[in-house]
Design a protein around this motif. Sequence first.
Motif, short mmCIF file in Angstrom:
data_model
loop_
_atom_site.label_atom_id
_atom_site.label_comp_id
_atom_site.label_asym_id
_atom_site.label_seq_id
_atom_site.Cartn_x
_atom_site.Cartn_y
_atom_site.Cartn_z
N UNK A 38 38.77 44.01 37.82
CA UNK A 38 38.60 42.55 37.82
C UNK A 38 37.73 42.13 36.65
N UNK A 39 36.65 42.87 36.40
CA UNK A 39 35.75 42.55 35.29
C UNK A 39 36.48 42.58 33.95
N UNK A 40 37.37 43.56 33.79
CA UNK A 40 38.09 43.69 32.52
C UNK A 40 39.03 42.51 32.27
N UNK A 41 39.41 41.80 33.34
CA UNK A 41 40.33 40.67 33.21
C UNK A 41 39.70 39.33 33.56
N UNK A 42 38.38 39.31 33.74
CA UNK A 42 37.73 38.09 34.23
C UNK A 42 38.00 36.87 33.34
#
Length: 191
Positions: free
Chosen positions: A26-30
């Motif tokens: 999720x962080x990589x696509x936030x």
Amino acid sequence: MFAGHFGLAALVKSRTRKVPLWALMVSSQLLDVVFIPLVMTGTESMDETVYGGGYGGVVIHADYTHSLLGALLLTIVAACVGRWIWGKQAGVIIGAVVFSHWLLDLLVHRADMPLLPGNWGDLPLLGFGLWQYPWISIALESLLIAAGTWMYARTALQRAGRSSRVTPIITSALLGIVLILLLVSDADGWF
């Protein structure tokens, strides 16, 4: 660079136990997660008519989420949430993964990434434009996917020890397959 972001998250997961894989993904696509509702409200947009459409053939008007300052603000918020849930080190890791999205996008985007939200001050837009060279973009993304999958699998097998290696093998294989499918779906618009 959609799948490449996930590949980097898998690589980071191989180096840390503190942060769950889902949180790193999720962080990589936030930045893109926040981008979607802004597109739906018309605050940000994509222009497919300029370069013929397809992933990589679009000028993205992400003047808030993908501005340098906007990305830094989202990074700080995510890092604070990560710190609150998993501790200081996890917050730093999550923040780094969030900001990695902006750095990777800087490589592939055409000059459509502003420095300040809303392109305030009408400063020059950023982007090195590797999407103009599909084979280079695909090679870079493939490298991130291969490195992430390899490192994730290697670490998962080491952590499993001599006990059951079936689960790490299956999860690593599924991760690799999903990332490859994402890459193929991204590259579909290039050919």
